[in-house]
Write a protein that holds these residues in place. Structure first.
Motif, PDB file in Angstrom:
ATOM      1  N   ASN A 137     -34.165  97.822 -98.004  1.00  0.00           N
ATOM      2  CA  ASN A 137     -34.364  96.094 -97.795  1.00  0.00           C
ATOM      3  C   ASN A 137     -34.700  96.005 -96.858  1.00  0.00           C
ATOM      4  N   ILE A 138     -35.395  96.537 -95.842  1.00  0.00           N
ATOM      5  CA  ILE A 138     -36.122  96.069 -94.889  1.00  0.00           C
ATOM      6  C   ILE A 138     -37.902  95.280 -95.001  1.00  0.00           C
ATOM      7  N   PHE A 139     -37.847  94.427 -94.128  1.00  0.00           N
ATOM      8  CA  PHE A 139     -39.183  93.273 -94.976  1.00  0.00           C
ATOM      9  C   PHE A 139     -40.106  94.398 -93.980  1.00  0.00           C
ATOM     10  N   GLY A 140     -39.644  94.586 -92.554  1.00  0.00           N
ATOM     11  CA  GLY A 140     -40.755  94.774 -91.533  1.00  0.00           C
ATOM     12  C   GLY A 140     -40.247  95.469 -90.490  1.00  0.00           C
ATOM     13  N   THR A 141     -40.656  95.954 -89.310  1.00  0.00           N
ATOM     14  CA  THR A 141     -40.599  96.768 -88.251  1.00  0.00           C
ATOM     15  C   THR A 141     -40.673  96.553 -86.867  1.00  0.00           C
ATOM     16  N   LYS A 167     -50.684 100.541 -88.651  1.00  0.00           N
ATOM     17  CA  LYS A 167     -50.805 101.063 -90.200  1.00  0.00           C
ATOM     18  C   LYS A 167     -50.316 101.514 -91.280  1.00  0.00           C
ATOM     19  N   GLN A 168     -49.353 102.787 -90.067  1.00  0.00           N
ATOM     20  CA  GLN A 168     -48.438 103.848 -91.159  1.00  0.00           C
ATOM     21  C   GLN A 168     -47.555 103.283 -91.832  1.00  0.00           C
ATOM     22  N   ILE A 169     -46.583 101.868 -91.343  1.00  0.00           N
ATOM     23  CA  ILE A 169     -45.750 101.600 -91.129  1.00  0.00           C
ATOM     24  C   ILE A 169     -46.417 100.561 -92.313  1.00  0.00           C
ATOM     25  N   PHE A 170     -47.484  99.554 -92.328  1.00  0.00           N
ATOM     26  CA  PHE A 170     -48.032  98.998 -92.971  1.00  0.00           C
ATOM     27  C   PHE A 170     -48.390  99.656 -94.683  1.00  0.00           C
ATOM     28  N   SER A 171     -48.374 101.044 -94.539  1.00  0.00           N
ATOM     29  CA  SER A 171     -49.026 101.586 -95.703  1.00  0.00           C
ATOM     30  C   SER A 171     -47.932 101.858 -96.474  1.00  0.00           C
ATOM     31  N   LYS A 212     -51.418  92.843 -92.825  1.00  0.00           N
ATOM     32  CA  LYS A 212     -50.747  92.375 -92.356  1.00  0.00           C
ATOM     33  C   LYS A 212     -50.545  92.338 -90.194  1.00  0.00           C
ATOM     34  N   VAL A 213     -50.151  91.680 -89.883  1.00  0.00           N
ATOM     35  CA  VAL A 213     -48.808  92.442 -88.844  1.00  0.00           C
ATOM     36  C   VAL A 213     -48.268  91.030 -88.381  1.00  0.00           C
ATOM     37  N   MET A 214     -47.401  91.211 -87.200  1.00  0.00           N
ATOM     38  CA  MET A 214     -46.758  90.820 -86.471  1.00  0.00           C
ATOM     39  C   MET A 214     -47.169  90.651 -85.022  1.00  0.00           C
ATOM     40  N   LEU A 215     -47.313  89.997 -84.634  1.00  0.00           N
ATOM     41  CA  LEU A 215     -47.307  90.503 -82.220  1.00  0.00           C
ATOM     42  C   LEU A 215     -45.829  90.178 -82.020  1.00  0.00           C
ATOM     43  N   LYS A 216     -45.897  90.699 -81.223  1.00  0.00           N
ATOM     44  CA  LYS A 216     -44.517  90.062 -79.818  1.00  0.00           C
ATOM     45  C   LYS A 216     -45.022  90.363 -78.985  1.00  0.00           C
ATOM     46  N   LEU A 217     -45.040  89.115 -77.663  1.00  0.00           N
ATOM     47  CA  LEU A 217     -45.956  89.377 -76.545  1.00  0.00           C
ATOM     48  C   LEU A 217     -44.971  88.589 -75.373  1.00  0.00           C
ATOM     49  N   SER A 218     -45.083  89.136 -74.266  1.00  0.00           N
ATOM     50  CA  SER A 218     -44.432  88.019 -73.443  1.00  0.00           C
ATOM     51  C   SER A 218     -45.224  86.891 -73.197  1.00  0.00           C
ATOM     52  N   ILE A 219     -44.467  85.791 -73.223  1.00  0.00           N
ATOM     53  CA  ILE A 219     -44.409  84.372 -73.160  1.00  0.00           C
ATOM     54  C   ILE A 219     -45.845  84.078 -72.525  1.00  0.00           C
ATOM     55  N   ASP A 228     -55.834  81.907 -80.202  1.00  0.00           N
ATOM     56  CA  ASP A 228     -56.630  82.664 -81.466  1.00  0.00           C
ATOM     57  C   ASP A 228     -55.645  83.622 -82.149  1.00  0.00           C
ATOM     58  N   LEU A 229     -55.203  84.661 -81.370  1.00  0.00           N
ATOM     59  CA  LEU A 229     -54.382  85.423 -82.461  1.00  0.00           C
ATOM     60  C   LEU A 229     -53.362  84.504 -83.250  1.00  0.00           C
ATOM     61  N   ILE A 230     -52.997  83.348 -83.429  1.00  0.00           N
ATOM     62  CA  ILE A 230     -51.716  82.927 -84.078  1.00  0.00           C
ATOM     63  C   ILE A 230     -52.305  82.658 -85.384  1.00  0.00           C
ATOM     64  N   SER A 231     -53.345  82.073 -85.122  1.00  0.00           N
ATOM     65  CA  SER A 231     -54.538  81.776 -86.109  1.00  0.00           C
ATOM     66  C   SER A 231     -55.384  82.393 -86.873  1.00  0.00           C
ATOM     67  N   ASP A 232     -55.453  84.546 -86.131  1.00  0.00           N
ATOM     68  CA  ASP A 232     -56.012  85.550 -86.941  1.00  0.00           C
ATOM     69  C   ASP A 232     -55.736  85.410 -88.039  1.00  0.00           C
ATOM     70  N   PRO A 233     -56.311  85.156 -89.451  1.00  0.00           N
ATOM     71  CA  PRO A 233     -55.902  86.332 -90.911  1.00  0.00           C
ATOM     72  C   PRO A 233     -54.993  86.937 -90.982  1.00  0.00           C
ATOM     73  N   HIS A 234     -55.374  88.382 -89.981  1.00  0.00           N
ATOM     74  CA  HIS A 234     -53.804  89.310 -90.246  1.00  0.00           C
ATOM     75  C   HIS A 234     -53.011  88.896 -89.648  1.00  0.00           C
ATOM     76  N   VAL A 235     -52.481  88.180 -89.266  1.00  0.00           N
ATOM     77  CA  VAL A 235     -51.422  88.059 -87.754  1.00  0.00           C
ATOM     78  C   VAL A 235     -50.709  86.561 -89.031  1.00  0.00           C
ATOM     79  N   VAL A 236     -49.305  87.406 -89.209  1.00  0.00           N
ATOM     80  CA  VAL A 236     -48.090  86.472 -90.218  1.00  0.00           C
ATOM     81  C   VAL A 236     -48.290  86.003 -88.697  1.00  0.00           C
ATOM     82  N   ARG A 237     -47.473  86.185 -88.033  1.00  0.00           N
ATOM     83  CA  ARG A 237     -46.247  85.572 -86.839  1.00  0.00           C
ATOM     84  C   ARG A 237     -46.996  85.973 -85.632  1.00  0.00           C
ATOM     85  N   VAL A 238     -46.253  85.234 -84.243  1.00  0.00           N
ATOM     86  CA  VAL A 238     -46.444  85.801 -83.076  1.00  0.00           C
ATOM     87  C   VAL A 238     -45.190  85.081 -82.378  1.00  0.00           C
TER      88      VAL A 238
END
Length: 298
Positions: A137-141, A167-171, A212-219, A228-238
């Motif tokens: 029951n993990i939601f994401g990686t 993409k492999q993970i999302f599938s 859908k993906v999330m992004l984890k980035l350095s500040i 722009d990444l935060i508002s991208d439709p593919h991006v759940v959250r940054v």
């Protein structure tokens, strides 16, 4: 995606709060334990070490301070996913008792430096691990690579590798957190971030509509650089990593980035020790969590 996944996706996309990264593993475990006040002479093998780590993480997760009012998700590593808290698998405990979304770190560490970057080592057995994550029951990686210098080829390779595995993970029905960290001590950090953003945008543009993906980035060096990444439709959250900044500095920088939320690990456990009474431990953790939360909701 079942109802639980839809509920979690909505919470992850629109909820107020941050992600607790409880996923130091492998080489960084002795260091994490040492900061917690457990020295290497207190365990004699990996099994004992991981048991002590699990006790530390259990103490954090069970703390009344570890509350879904502030925390949206928690990133676990494989060993934590395969252990229990009060008789429940850790991921189930997180969601059912705490209403906090469980994520799993899936990478096997970093390859050697080449072209100014460290790609991920090959992730052997990834398919099986993802299947197990779904069962648990993990939601994401989450998976991490590192950019040390503004090398266009290296950064392109890092982002391409992240998205390919993403993409492999999302599938498999999981939401990947794509983490191409830019070293905060890099002399050309700002330039690296410009190249990185462009490469991420290229990859997002190539995704199928439903991915859908999330992004984890350095500040970022320039505040709001990733809007722009935060508002991208593919991006759940940054989300942002603390990257070696002290907690105070990380919070201060994060609060200048609107819509960017924390996913801190070392900055979360700073100040917590095994010898603290529960009262002191919980009070310290509560202060920490509130500070990171306030920086995340700007």
């Amino acid at each position: 995606m079942g109802n639980r996944n839809t509920e979690q996706l909505n919470l992850m996309q629109f909820g107020k709060g941050f992600i607790a990264a409880l996923d130091q593993s492998g080489g960084s475990t002795p260091k994490a334990l040492s900061q917690y006040g457990v020295e290497e002479n207190q365990y004699s093998n990996d099994e004992e070490m991981y048991t002590l780590v699990h006790e530390m993480r259990t103490r954090i997760i069970k703390s009344p301070a570890f509350d879904s009012q502030y925390i949206l998700g928690a990133i676990l590593f494989e060993n934590t996913m395969d252990r229990k808290i009060d008789g429940q698998w850790t991921a189930d405990y997180l969601w059912e008792k705490k209403h906090i979304i469980p994520f799993l770190k899936v990478d096997k560490g970093l390859a050697d430096l080449a072209n100014g970057v460290q790609l991920m080592k090959p992730i052997s057995g990834l398919n099986e691990l993802l299947d197990r994550a779904v069962d648990r029951n993990i939601f994401g990686t989450k998976m991490r690579s590192v950019v040390k210098e503004a090398n266009p080829k290296g950064i392109r390779d890092v982002v391409a590798q992240q998205f390919e595995i993403g993409k492999q993970i999302f599938s498999k029905g999981l939401i990947p957190i794509i983490e191409p960290e830019v070293d905060i001590y890099s002399p050309d950090k700002e330039k690296s971030e410009e190249i990185l953003k462009e490469e991420i945008q290229k990859q997002l543009h190539l995704l199928d509509k439903e991915v859908k993906v999330m992004l984890k980035l350095s500040i970022p060096t320039v505040s709001d650089f990733y809007k722009d990444l935060i508002s991208d439709p593919h991006v759940v959250r940054v989300v942002a990593l603390s990257g070696g900044y002290s907690r105070e500095e990380a919070n201060q920088k994060l609060s200048q980035n609107h819509g960017l939320i924390a996913s801190f690990s070392r900055a979360l456990s700073e100040g917590l020790t095994a010898g603290q009474s529960d009262e002191d431990f919980n009070a310290e953790l509560k202060e920490t969590i509130k500070g990171i939360y306030l920086a995340s909701i700007t």
